[in-house]
Design an enzyme around this catalytic site. Sequence first.
Site, PDB file in Angstrom:
ATOM      1  N   ILE A  52      57.866  39.054  44.774  1.00  0.00           N
ATOM      2  CA  ILE A  52      56.809  38.063  44.991  1.00  0.00           C
ATOM      3  C   ILE A  52      56.909  37.028  43.884  1.00  0.00           C
ATOM      4  O   ILE A  52      56.986  37.362  42.700  1.00  0.00           O
ATOM      5  CB  ILE A  52      55.426  38.755  44.992  1.00  0.00           C
ATOM      6  CG1 ILE A  52      55.320  39.736  46.171  1.00  0.00           C
ATOM      7  CG2 ILE A  52      54.296  37.726  45.052  1.00  0.00           C
ATOM      8  CD1 ILE A  52      55.481  39.115  47.546  1.00  0.00           C
TER       9      ILE A  52
ATOM     10  N   HIS B 277      38.443  40.525  47.060  1.00  0.00           N
ATOM     11  CA  HIS B 277      37.281  39.645  47.212  1.00  0.00           C
ATOM     12  C   HIS B 277      37.621  38.262  46.678  1.00  0.00           C
ATOM     13  O   HIS B 277      38.309  38.102  45.672  1.00  0.00           O
ATOM     14  CB  HIS B 277      36.016  40.223  46.589  1.00  0.00           C
ATOM     15  CG  HIS B 277      35.922  40.194  45.094  1.00  0.00           C
ATOM     16  ND1 HIS B 277      35.451  39.103  44.402  1.00  0.00           N
ATOM     17  CD2 HIS B 277      36.211  41.128  44.162  1.00  0.00           C
ATOM     18  CE1 HIS B 277      35.444  39.381  43.103  1.00  0.00           C
ATOM     19  NE2 HIS B 277      35.914  40.593  42.925  1.00  0.00           N
TER      20      HIS B 277
ATOM     21  N   ASP C 107      39.002  37.481  38.049  1.00  0.00           N
ATOM     22  CA  ASP C 107      38.081  38.213  38.943  1.00  0.00           C
ATOM     23  C   ASP C 107      37.505  37.259  39.979  1.00  0.00           C
ATOM     24  O   ASP C 107      36.514  36.620  39.735  1.00  0.00           O
ATOM     25  CB  ASP C 107      36.968  38.853  38.107  1.00  0.00           C
ATOM     26  CG  ASP C 107      35.977  39.650  38.951  1.00  0.00           C
ATOM     27  OD1 ASP C 107      36.301  39.970  40.101  1.00  0.00           O
ATOM     28  OD2 ASP C 107      34.871  39.943  38.446  1.00  0.00           O
TER      29      ASP C 107
ATOM     30  N   GLU D   4      31.307  39.983  47.258  1.00  0.00           N
ATOM     31  CA  GLU D   4      31.551  41.252  46.562  1.00  0.00           C
ATOM     32  C   GLU D   4      30.680  41.338  45.329  1.00  0.00           C
ATOM     33  O   GLU D   4      30.147  42.397  44.985  1.00  0.00           O
ATOM     34  CB  GLU D   4      33.037  41.380  46.172  1.00  0.00           C
ATOM     35  CG  GLU D   4      33.404  42.747  45.567  1.00  0.00           C
ATOM     36  CD  GLU D   4      33.200  42.872  44.065  1.00  0.00           C
ATOM     37  OE1 GLU D   4      33.257  44.002  43.539  1.00  0.00           O
ATOM     38  OE2 GLU D   4      32.966  41.852  43.396  1.00  0.00           O
ATOM     39  N   GLU D   5      30.529  40.208  44.667  1.00  0.00           N
ATOM     40  CA  GLU D   5      29.786  40.203  43.402  1.00  0.00           C
ATOM     41  C   GLU D   5      28.292  40.449  43.601  1.00  0.00           C
ATOM     42  O   GLU D   5      27.580  40.693  42.644  1.00  0.00           O
ATOM     43  CB  GLU D   5      30.032  38.876  42.643  1.00  0.00           C
ATOM     44  CG  GLU D   5      31.500  38.620  42.277  1.00  0.00           C
ATOM     45  CD  GLU D   5      32.054  39.545  41.186  1.00  0.00           C
ATOM     46  OE1 GLU D   5      31.333  40.464  40.766  1.00  0.00           O
ATOM     47  OE2 GLU D   5      33.212  39.351  40.783  1.00  0.00           O
TER      48      GLU D   5
ATOM     49  N   ASP E 205      41.410  44.069  43.061  1.00  0.00           N
ATOM     50  CA  ASP E 205      40.320  43.362  42.395  1.00  0.00           C
ATOM     51  C   ASP E 205      40.617  43.373  40.898  1.00  0.00           C
ATOM     52  O   ASP E 205      40.487  44.413  40.250  1.00  0.00           O
ATOM     53  CB  ASP E 205      39.001  44.087  42.711  1.00  0.00           C
ATOM     54  CG  ASP E 205      37.782  43.348  42.150  1.00  0.00           C
ATOM     55  OD1 ASP E 205      37.970  42.312  41.487  1.00  0.00           O
ATOM     56  OD2 ASP E 205      36.663  43.838  42.390  1.00  0.00           O
TER      57      ASP E 205
ATOM     58  N   ASP F  56      52.610  39.184  37.537  1.00  0.00           N
ATOM     59  CA  ASP F  56      53.936  39.287  38.155  1.00  0.00           C
ATOM     60  C   ASP F  56      54.194  40.719  38.621  1.00  0.00           C
ATOM     61  O   ASP F  56      54.521  40.975  39.789  1.00  0.00           O
ATOM     62  CB  ASP F  56      54.984  38.851  37.124  1.00  0.00           C
ATOM     63  CG  ASP F  56      56.372  38.707  37.726  1.00  0.00           C
ATOM     64  OD1 ASP F  56      56.494  38.701  38.966  1.00  0.00           O
ATOM     65  OD2 ASP F  56      57.336  38.595  36.946  1.00  0.00           O
TER      66      ASP F  56
END
Length: 433
Positions: free
Chosen positions: A39, A120, A132, A166-167, A195, A297
């Site tokens: 990726i 999220h 986050d 989500e929070e 997450d 990474d």
Amino acid sequence: MALLATGAALTATLLGASGAAQAAPTTAKAPAKAAAPDISLANVKAHLTSLQSIAAANGGNRAHGRSGYKASIDFVKAKLDAAGFTTTVQQFTSSGATGYNLIADWPGGDAGHVLFAGAHLDSVSSGAGINDNGSGSASILETALTVAREGYKPTKHLRFAWWGAEELGMVGSRYYVNNLPAAERSKIDGYLNFDMLASPNAGYFVYDDDKKIEGVFKDFYAARSISTEIETEGDGRSDHAPFKSAGIPVGGLFSGAETRKSAAQAQKWGGTAGQAFDRCYHSSCDSTSNINDKALDTNSDAVAHAVWTLSAGTPTTPGTTFENAADVAIPDGGAAVESPVAVTGIAGKAPAALKAGVDIKHTWRGDVVVDLVGPSGKAYRLKSSSGSDSADNVIDTYTVDASAETANGTWKLRVQDIAAQDSGYLDSWKLTF
Ligand code: TRP
Ligand code: ZN
Ligand code: CA
């Protein structure tokens, strides 16, 4: 980083069939499976830069109920639509504001077996939420785009989701699971949650839930000599919780939030002991400068590794070979002898073109009759006797329609020398599934 091809070493177990000499088991190598692609860190970081810009243009955050959240959804959706995903925006209401989940299905695969990855997309209102959870959101986005770019055709059906609110207590993911008919829930073989993947003072935590999923992640890090720890902060803290409550196998990764890194953790992972994994957790400094590139990474590659490995669902490993290299004397003009091979780890039936490789040393091969005996006890004639075939040795690979046999179990090569004078021995034989 690119994934190394792995091969499972399988051992042929030698059972005590009469007449069969015992020798040290020989090992066989399975062929390399299609490895997950690397990726691109640059691409993942470009997504984070976009999310940062979205926050900047929308009052500094991407929180539920704020314009920056909807703009984040639109950004991710446009990328997925252009790549050929089937996207759905699911709306819900929380704290008086409309929330959005984005679901993206990759067309194809077994609809009855879904491998699901989610993250999220909302931030808290105090900042842009780049670690986050821009980090998890960007990692699964780039993984999904890589699926499309590679034209990956998984055995299972792939689904990705970006959750809202989500929070506020995993509101979006809970809404999704609660509104999923039971028949649809039961099709989800696994839910992977991402997450916080790029905490600046990173730890490498793997959720301790479904053992198979956990093992796939652990194998990935072990192959890179990165130690992992079990994520112990509690199952209640992210979007896998509603899936787990619904009985769906879950797993995931986490690079740490407000907890401080211990001295032992700093020893094995680097970084700073006594400092939070993410000092900007839920604050205004959670920006693109709050990202650990190495963790991002590595963890993005781990996401792809798990998505590829768990969606391949290869019950069989084509080309797996089981061998018995023990010498077995073949009595001259005598009774049949047998040499066993124990086959394990191959799901389902044996192939219609099972390969049986035979190596018999003999001074008159016309004397020799060879059968393959399946786990059911049925014998398949590989070679008949012939009075005129005076050549040496039987060194050949036979193709057998063994599709009526269960692959796993004890297979035997049965060899008989039907005429006196010339003799020989079974040198080795093998089965390739
Ligand atoms: N978004 C989560 C939260 O704010 C981040 C988090 C903290 C987390 N601890 C976790 C996610 C443990 C998974 C596991 O609570
Ligand atoms: Zn989070
Ligand atoms: Ca003979």
